[in-house]
Design a protein around this motif. Sequence first.
Motif, PDB file in Angstrom:
ATOM      1  N   TYR A  35      30.872  -2.180  22.624  1.00  0.00           N
ATOM      2  CA  TYR A  35      31.910  -2.471  23.428  1.00  0.00           C
ATOM      3  C   TYR A  35      32.991  -1.488  23.885  1.00  0.00           C
ATOM      4  CZ  TYR A  35      30.491  -7.383  23.006  1.00  0.00           C
ATOM      5  OH  TYR A  35      29.881  -8.502  23.183  1.00  0.00           O
ATOM      6  N   ASN A  36      32.900  -0.250  23.130  1.00  0.00           N
ATOM      7  CA  ASN A  36      33.760   0.870  23.494  1.00  0.00           C
ATOM      8  C   ASN A  36      33.278   1.902  24.629  1.00  0.00           C
ATOM      9  OD1 ASN A  36      36.224   0.488  21.998  1.00  0.00           O
ATOM     10  ND2 ASN A  36      34.998   1.367  20.237  1.00  0.00           N
ATOM     11  N   ALA A  52      35.644  -3.670  20.120  1.00  0.00           N
ATOM     12  CA  ALA A  52      36.485  -2.745  20.926  1.00  0.00           C
ATOM     13  C   ALA A  52      37.417  -1.954  20.045  1.00  0.00           C
ATOM     14  CB  ALA A  52      37.197  -3.799  21.781  1.00  0.00           C
ATOM     15  N   ASP A  53      37.710  -2.628  18.711  1.00  0.00           N
ATOM     16  CA  ASP A  53      38.692  -1.873  17.851  1.00  0.00           C
ATOM     17  C   ASP A  53      37.947  -0.810  17.061  1.00  0.00           C
ATOM     18  OD1 ASP A  53      37.112  -3.569  16.206  1.00  0.00           O
ATOM     19  OD2 ASP A  53      38.809  -3.734  14.885  1.00  0.00           O
ATOM     20  N   ARG A 106      36.951  -9.320  22.889  1.00  0.00           N
ATOM     21  CA  ARG A 106      37.793  -8.188  22.281  1.00  0.00           C
ATOM     22  C   ARG A 106      39.013  -8.964  21.477  1.00  0.00           C
ATOM     23  NH1 ARG A 106      40.201  -9.265  27.752  1.00  0.00           N
ATOM     24  NH2 ARG A 106      42.378  -9.844  27.792  1.00  0.00           N
TER      25      ARG A 106
END
Length: 394
Positions: free
Chosen positions: A167-168, A199-200, A217
Motif C-alpha cells: 500500500y505504500n 500503509a503504516d 488504511r
Amino acid sequence: MRTEDGHSIDHLLDALAQMAEEGHELTDDELQLLLSDNEAAGTMQLLDGLRTAVAPQPDVEAEWARLASQLPTSQKRQLWRSYLPWLSAAAAIVIGVLLLWPRQQQTGGQRQQEHERFVAYQKPQQKQDIVLTIGVDHGQELNLSDEKDRQTTGTTLSAPGRLVLDYNNQQRRGVAISDEVEQNTVSIPAGKDFQIVFADGTRAWLHTDTRLTYPSRFVGKERRVYLQGEAYFDVAHDPQHPFVIYTDRMQARVLGTELNVSCYPDREPHVALIKGRVQVRANDEAFSPLTLQPGQGASLTAQGFTAKEENMEPYINWRNGYIYFDEAPLVDVVVELGRWYGLNVVIEGRELIERHVRFFCPRSESAERAIELLNSFHEFSAHIEDGTLVISNI
C-alpha cells in the motif's frame, strides 16, 4: 452354541459382564468354552484391540488425545465412531477377560499393530486463485493471479510465484486511492502464499488457506486486522496505536514486534513471539491475559493459555518459503503438506502418531518431491492416492 447345562453363549457373556463388574474372574472351563465359540472368540479379539486403543503407551495416548482435541466435531465423530458400538460391553468385560486372552498376533516377534484409518486433514473447498475483495459492502473481487487485476491494485512479484501488495507503493505506481476507508479481505488458496505491506509499514506474510480482513488504511486508536488461518507479522512500532490481530477465539495486542499467529479451524489458536512484546487474550475474557517474552509460544486451550519456550526457526522458515519441522510429530508435518499441496491426509495406524521427524522442503518443490523426502526416512510409507496423502507402516 450352548453350554453343557443348557445355557447359551449370550447368557454366559451376560453373566461374565456382571462378574467383571463385581471383581470375579473366569474359571478355566468358562474361558475354554468362550474360546471354543467362533463368535465369542472374535468378540474377544476385537476387545483385545480395544485394550490397545483405550490404554496405549502414555506417549502415544498423549499425542492421540492432543490431535483429537484439535479436530472439529465432524472429524472427532469419525475418530470415535468405530468404538461406539462396543464401548459399553468393553467396560464390563475388558477387566475380566482380556488379561486372560493370549496374544496370538505375532509378526517377527512383535504383536501385529491394529491399523486404524484416521482422517488427519480434509482440504477445504476453495478457489484456486488469490482473491482480493475490496469493500466488504460492495464485494468487488479481484483475481490477483491475473496480471490486469494485479496492476489495478499495485500488486507485484517479489520473486517467482511470490506476490506482494504494497500500500505504500500504490501512489508511486499510479494506483487510484480512495479517500474512503474500506474493509478489504484477501483469501489465499492451497499452494499459494502472499505478502501485504500496510500503509503504516507493517508487513504480513499470509500462509496457505488463510483469510485476512483489514482496512485500506488504519484510523482510530488501534490498528485492527482479522485473521483466519496463519500469518507472520512484522509490526511497525507505534506505541500510541497498538496493532491488534483478532481471530475467532483470541486476540494478540502488539506494540512493535515480530510474531506468528495461527488459528486454523482444526488447530488450537497459537501465537509465537520472535521478538518484541505481545499480549494475548481470549475474546470472551474467560481467562487472564498473558504477556509473552521473545522465544515463547502460547496456545489457547479449554483450560486457558499455556505458554512455553519454542524453537522459532519453523516460523521464520515458512515466512521465507520453506516447510521446516524440527523433531515434530509426523502428523503435524503431513497435515502441513496436505494444507500446502491441497491434499486430504489419512494416517493408517495410530502407532505412527508416536513418530517424530525432522523435515525440510522448499515450498516451491512439487508434492511428489515432498513425498520422496518423506519416504527417505524408510520408517513408514507415504503415497498419493486419488488426491489423498496416505501415511502407513512399511
